[in-house]
Structure formats: structure tokens, C-alpha cells
Design an enzyme around this catalytic site. Structure first.
Site, PDB file in Angstrom:
ATOM      1  N   CYS A 154      14.281   7.723  25.747  1.00 36.80           N
ATOM      2  CA  CYS A 154      12.969   8.652  25.708  1.00 36.80           C
ATOM      3  C   CYS A 154      12.073   8.660  24.620  1.00 36.80           C
ATOM      4  CB  CYS A 154      13.471  10.011  26.272  1.00 36.80           C
ATOM      5  SG  CYS A 154      14.685  10.557  24.774  1.00 36.80           S
ATOM      6  N   HIS A 195       4.640  17.116  25.658  1.00 37.48           N
ATOM      7  CA  HIS A 195       4.011  15.736  25.698  1.00 37.48           C
ATOM      8  C   HIS A 195       4.394  15.175  26.898  1.00 37.48           C
ATOM      9  CE1 HIS A 195       2.493  15.970  21.727  1.00 37.48           C
ATOM     10  NE2 HIS A 195       3.765  16.235  21.244  1.00 37.48           N
ATOM     11  N   CYS A 211       1.008  -1.202   0.078  1.00 39.67           N
ATOM     12  CA  CYS A 211      -0.046  -0.022  -0.019  1.00 39.67           C
ATOM     13  C   CYS A 211       0.872   1.084  -0.076  1.00 39.67           C
ATOM     14  CB  CYS A 211      -0.792  -0.026   1.168  1.00 39.67           C
ATOM     15  SG  CYS A 211      -1.772   1.376   1.362  1.00 39.67           S
ATOM     16  N   CYS A 235       9.437   7.405   6.714  1.00 46.77           N
ATOM     17  CA  CYS A 235       9.612   6.311   5.805  1.00 46.77           C
ATOM     18  C   CYS A 235       8.724   5.164   6.071  1.00 46.77           C
ATOM     19  CB  CYS A 235      11.092   6.056   5.613  1.00 46.77           C
ATOM     20  SG  CYS A 235      11.799   5.055   7.164  1.00 46.77           S
TER      21      CYS A 235
END
Lengths: 421, 200
Positions: A390, A418, A326, A380
Site C-alpha cells: 500500500c 487519500h 544540492c 532523508c
């Protein structure tokens, strides 16, 4: 000039593993192979099967071969820096009583690259017609004069055109005589600097041309280990002026290998890998390239160049292993992938696309495990496992910096925000 | 382990053991088995930091392709620091990851870890709870870090009586020293919240 009957010959031996041996001298009796020209000695040579009528370089070599007990085909005769052609007559050489011929006994065929790191002989020829019958108009004064083209003017005796002729410098291996690229970063360790990896003082050594210090050097063994490790980890990088390369192993130093020929030192297998990776990085660098997701293939190619037809179904075809996958989620599939229809698409699950491979139980289980433990590089799409550290990931395949938590390329917000979401 | 790795480690050991200057910086290196793949490090808490005078033990694992790959270094001694996990001892330090270079040595690594103790970087955190406290309540962070160093790393100095009282309170309930420290520190030294955290 009167013909001489004897000539001094200095003989050196070239061996694959020992380099040059110490020279020895013999006196070569030139008249014995060409007896018919010398009637006074004709009676002594009637047992010769077919004595040549004219003394040539070949007859001299044959005579020398008998005198020193070496095969004639391994002998090279040299006069004034040039290998003498077998058919040249001795008369044409105008040998004098004080002339010394040089002979090499070569165990290797000339022109067959020996594949080893050796010293080189600097040679020059005409850049245009490649003739070596040239006179330089000025001496080179630096390595730049030698390594850059069109720096040194010459008079070429074989060139017909009137345009100015320039010297072309090249290096020949002292061992096998093949023309080979100079490795200008392999240098004598004249300052007795320590290898920055193992700490030994070895010679010669790799010099990374570091702007910080000329003492940043690396011994050849450590260089091979270092570069090999970087290659396997895909830690080579594209750098301006040097291509796909590695930097100085000293922390924070901008020095690097500027000529890819140095990676020949790693051996053929690693050099092939080096070229392969460099090509892939180039393909991916344009943004339009993808990597084949099949384990062990990983070929890099441009989607549109190989597979216009597949675009209809959003299916890509790997030109190297034939895998179809895909275009969006890079899962293996032969039919239009459903990945874009599942709301809030979970990249890390083998959704939809895996229907075709379900028959293979092992593969299915692998995919399930990969789906459960990995997330995909946002650039990629290679499945990536985080085993420690981390949330800041550096992709081993394409070099992208990305955030494990939000699965996008790394930003300052990832760095800070985050952690508290 | 490769030859290069073995040679390098032998050299590094010799350097750390024989060099008096290095000993003065409070850095030690020891083997824990014959293969040189698992090592023990030790650093002294740097002056003018909450860790001053503490003795911190580190686990060092040498990868096969050392020195081309960085050593894996983590704290064995519990420590309260924004760039070090208070749970696992994992260190977030660039030279232990992508900024590693083959010319760096165990000595330079231990020195870097030591200077990380002197200069925390809360904007690049490993432990989010510690980092948040360090930024929002610097005073409480300093007191907490100092108490951890005193309790876990034998750092000298008078213990903060207020905090130490809360710690003993939890320890009296049968909670281990390190669990109690962790629960209190993560809950802003609120005893009831920490208790809830421990027993829920």
C-alpha cells in the site's frame, strides 16, 4: 620451611579449538636444574651448558618441558591462582611436600584475543590502582554487585590513598586469557526452551531479557542470522537504555539486546557495519544530519560542520567520498541547483542538477530510471521504489513513515482520505 | 534458500499436517514445487461472516531469508474485502509487513488472515472501493461479499436472487464471471454503469 626436591604438577592443555583437555599429573624433580646448590648431586650435572645458580620458576619450567616434551615457552606455572613469574625463586614460593603446582600448556600467546565465544573467568582488582593484591570486605551477592561499579569494598595493599577502595570485576577468556566483555545475554538454556526461530533446543542461547517470558530464547546460529538480516535491512532501532539494537524475535515482545557487545558474535565485518549504522542514526537523529546520496557511500554527516562555504551556493560536500550535491533536493551538482525555481518542484525528476553528469550515458540512464520509478523519502531524501503493497512506506534508510501519494510524513489523513482523492 | 529457512519450513509443514487441532480450524498448507519457495495455502471462511463456508486459496512465496522476512501472501481466490485487493488479491495485514516477527509461522499467518475475514478493518484499506462501500453501505457490502464467496469460493447458502440476476445478465453478454462480478460490485450493482465500465 625445608626445601622440597619434588613437587606434584597437574598439567592441562589449552587448545584453540578443543578448549581444555583432561588434566594429567607428573612429579617434577626440582633439584636437577639447580644442581650447584646441592653439592651431593653436582657430579651428575656437569654436562649442563650453563646451569643457573638459583632455582627459579624458569628452571622449573625448563625441567618440566624436558619431562613432558613440550616447548618451554608454552608452559605456564600457576600457584594459588596466579601465573608465576619466570624470575621468582622457588625458595620464595615456600613449596611444601603436599603442594600441587598447576601447569598449562598454551598453544596460544597469552593476551592475544582469540575472537571466539568462550567461558570467562571472573577476576577482580583494585578499581583505583589496578593491583590484584586485594582482600574483599564483603562477598558479592548478585550479578549486580559484579557488573556495577563501586558495589564491593576492598582492602588494597598497594593503594597509597586513604579513600575507600572498591573492587573492579572483569572477565578473562579461559582459552586465551585476554580480558573480554561478558556477554550477559548468552546464557545456559537450563529450562530447555525451544529457539523461537528454528524450534531446536540448543545450549547456550541468547536471552532477550523479555518481560513477557524467560522462555523467549534464540539459539546462537539463529541470532547471528537474525541480527545479520536486521543489520542489512537497517531494522535496528535506537532504544532507551540499550542504544542501537534489535528486539526479541517473538511478536509483540519488548525484550531486546541491551549490550552492543553481543553483536561481536556477528563477526568483524558485520560489527563494523553495526557501528557505522549506529553512528549514522545518531547523526540523523538530531535532525541536522544528511546522508550522502552516492550509491555505495551513504555516509551520514552534519551539513554545517563540514561545509560552511558551500552553504552560499546551497551545495553540500560529502566528507567521505567528496561528492557535491544540492542541500535541498540531494541531487549531485557542483553549481547552484535550480530545483527550488521549478514551480511545483518534482522531487522525483532529475531536474537541473544533473547537467554535470550528463556526459556519462549509463549514469544518465540510471538517473532517468530512478527519476521515473522512485519518489524521495520526505525526511532523508533517499530515492525510494515501491514494488508492492500500500501507500504507507517505511524508509529503510532513516526509518521515516511516509505516504507514497502525498510524499509527506505519514498521518491519519493519509491513512484514510487519500484513498478517495 | 538458507538452511534456517529450510529447517523451519519442514517443521512448520509437519506441524500443520500432523496437528488435528489445526485441521479443525480449516487451514491447509501444500507445496507447489520441490524447493519450498512457492506454497499454496487454504483457509475456510469464518462463521458469522459473509465468507462463511467458502474455501479460499492463497499463494505463498517464501523469501530467501525467511523467517527473518515475512512470506508474501496473496489471495488466489477472488474476494470482496476492504483489506484485500479485489483485483490482485494483495493483503494489507500488519504482520505481513513491518509487524512481522521471526517467531510467527505460516500457521499463525493463515489464522490471522482468517480472522481478518471475520473482522475487516475498513479504516486501513487495501481496496478503496470496497472500503468505501463497507463504511457507507454496510448492507450492500455484506451481500456483495457473500455473493463473491458463493460464486468464487463455493460458499454454501442461497444466493441473493436480485444480485445474482444482474450477474447472469452480464454473463449472458459474454462477460467472464469474475469480470462481471467486479464491474457490478464497483458500480453499486448498477447494470448500465457496469456495462459502460466493461465496454468503454
Amino acid at each position: 620451611m625445608a626445601a622440597v626436591s619434588e613437587v606434584q604438577v597437574t598439567i592441562r592443555r589449552k587448545q584453540a579449538n578443543a578448549g581444555r583437555g583432561a588434566p594429567r599429573s607428573v612429579v617434577l624433580r626440582l633439584n636437577e636444574g639447580a644442581s650447584r646448590k646441592r653439592p651431593d648431586l653436582a657430579s651428575n650435572s656437569t654436562d649442563q651448558a650453563s646451569p643457573p645458580t638459583v632455582a627459579t620458576v624458569l628452571t622449573a619450567k625448563e625441567q618440566l618441558a624436558r619431562q613432558i616434551g613440550e616447548p618451554v615457552e608454552q608452559i605456564r606455572l600457576i600457584l594459588a591462582g596466579r601465573v608465576l613469574d619466570d624470575s621468582t625463586t622457588l625458595e620464595a614460593l615456600q613449596l611444601g611436600a603436599t603442594t600441587t603446582l598447576h601447569a598449562f600448556v598454551c598453544e596460544l600467546d597469552d593476551g592475544q584475543p582469540c575472537g571466539q565465544l568462550r567461558s570467562g573467568k571472573l577476576r577482580l582488582r583494585c578499581e583505583t590502582c589496578k593491583s590484584d593484591a586485594v582482600l574483599v570486605k564483603e562477598e558479592p551477592s548478585s550479578w549486580n554487585d559484579v557488573l556495577t561499579s563501586k558495589r564491593i569494598r576492598i582492602d588494597c595493599s598497594d593503594c597509597v590513598s586513604d579513600s575507600p577502595a572498591f573492587a573492579e570485576f572483569f572477565f578473562k577468556c579461559v582459552l586465551c586469557g585476554s580480558i573480554a566483555p561478558p556477554l550477559q545475554q548468552v546464557r545456559a538454556n537450563t529450562s530447555h526452551a525451544e529457539c523461537c526461530v528454528c524450534g531446536e533446543v540448543l545450549n547456550p542461547a541468547i536471552n532477550f531479557l523479555c518481560p513477557l517470558s524467560p522462555l523467549h530464547i534464540c539459539c546462537l546460529d539463529c541470532f547471528v542470522a537474525y541480527a545479520g538480516c536486521c543489520l542489512e535491512d537497517r531494522r535496528f532501532q535506537l532504544r532507551d537504555g540499550a542504544g542501537y539494537t534489535i528486539g526479541c524475535p517473538m511478536a509483540g515482545c519488548a525484550g531486546m539486546i541491551v549490550d552492543g557487545h553481543h553483536f561481536h558474535l556477528l563477526g568483524d565485518t558485520h560489527y563494523d557495519l553495526y557501528q557505522h549504522q549506529a553512528a549514522e542514526i545518531l547523526v540523523l537523529g538530531d535532525g541536522a544530519g544528511v546522508f550522502c546520496p552516492r550509491v555505495g557511500c551513504g555516509a551520514a554527516f552534519f551539513l554545517d560542520a563540514v561545509d560552511d562555504a558551500g552553504a552560499v551556493n546551497g551545495v553540500a560536500l560529502c566528507p567521505e567520498c567528496g561528492l557535491t550535491f544540492c542541500r535541498e533536493c540531494h541531487q549531485e551538482t557542483t553549481v547552484k541547483c535550480q530545483c527550488d525555481q521549478s514551480a511545483g518542484r518534482q522531487n522525483n525528476e532529475a531536474v537541473g542538477c544533473s547537467s554535470e553528469v550528463g556526459a556519462d550515458g549509463d549514469l544518465m540512464r540510471s538517473l532517468t530510471t530512478i527519476g521515473a520509478t522512485c519518489k524521495k523519502c520526505p525526511r532523508c531524501k533517499v530515492p525510494t521504489e515501491r514494488n508492492s503493497g500500500c501507500a504507507h512506506l517505511s524508509c529503510r534508510q532513516c526509518g521515516a513513515q511516509w505516504c507514497w501519494l502525498c510524499e509527506t510524513l505519514w498521518t491519519d489523513e493519509c491513512q484514510w482520505n487519500h484513498w478517495f482523492d | 534458500m538458507s538452511n534456517i529457512a529450510f529447517q523451519r519450513l519442514q517443521r512448520e509443514f509437519k506441524e500443520v499436517i500432523t496437528n488435528a487441532e489445526i485441521a479443525q480450524t480449516g487451514i491447509r498448507l501444500d507445496t507447489s514445487d520441490d524447493t519450498l519457495t512457492k506454497l499454496k495455502g487454504e483457509i475456510k471462511g469464518p462463521p458469522d461472516s459473509p465468507y462463511e463456508g467458502g474455501t479460499f486459496k492463497l499463494d505463498i512465496i517464501i523469501p530467501d531469508n525467511y523467517p527473518f522476512h515475512p512470506p508474501k501472501v496473496s489471495f488466489e481466490t477472488k474476494i470482496w474485502h476492504p483489506n484485500i485487493s479485489s483485483q490482485t488479491g494483495t493483503i494489507c495485514l500488519d504482520i505481513l509487513k513491518d509487524q512481522w516477527a521471526a517467531s510467527l509461522t505460516l500457521r499463525t499467518v493463515l489464522l490471522s488472515v482468517q480472522s481478518l475475514l471475520a473482522a475487516p478493518e475498513p479504516s486501513d484499506p487495501q481496496d478503496a472501493v470496497v472500503a468505501k462501500q463497507c463504511l457507507t453501505h454496510p448492507q450492500m457490502f455484506t451481500e456483495t461479499a457473500r455473493l463473491w464467496a458463493q460464486v468464487c469460493a463455493d460458499a454454501p447458502g442461497e444466493r441473493n436472487s436480485q444480485l445474482y440476476k444482474k450477474l447472469t445478465q452480464l454473463m449472458d453478454m459474454g462477460v467472464g464471471k469474475e469480470s462481471a462480478l467486479s464491474a457490478l460490485s464497483c458500480n453499486s450493482w448498477d447494470v448500465s454503469k457496469a456495462t459502460e465500465h466493461l465496454f468503454s
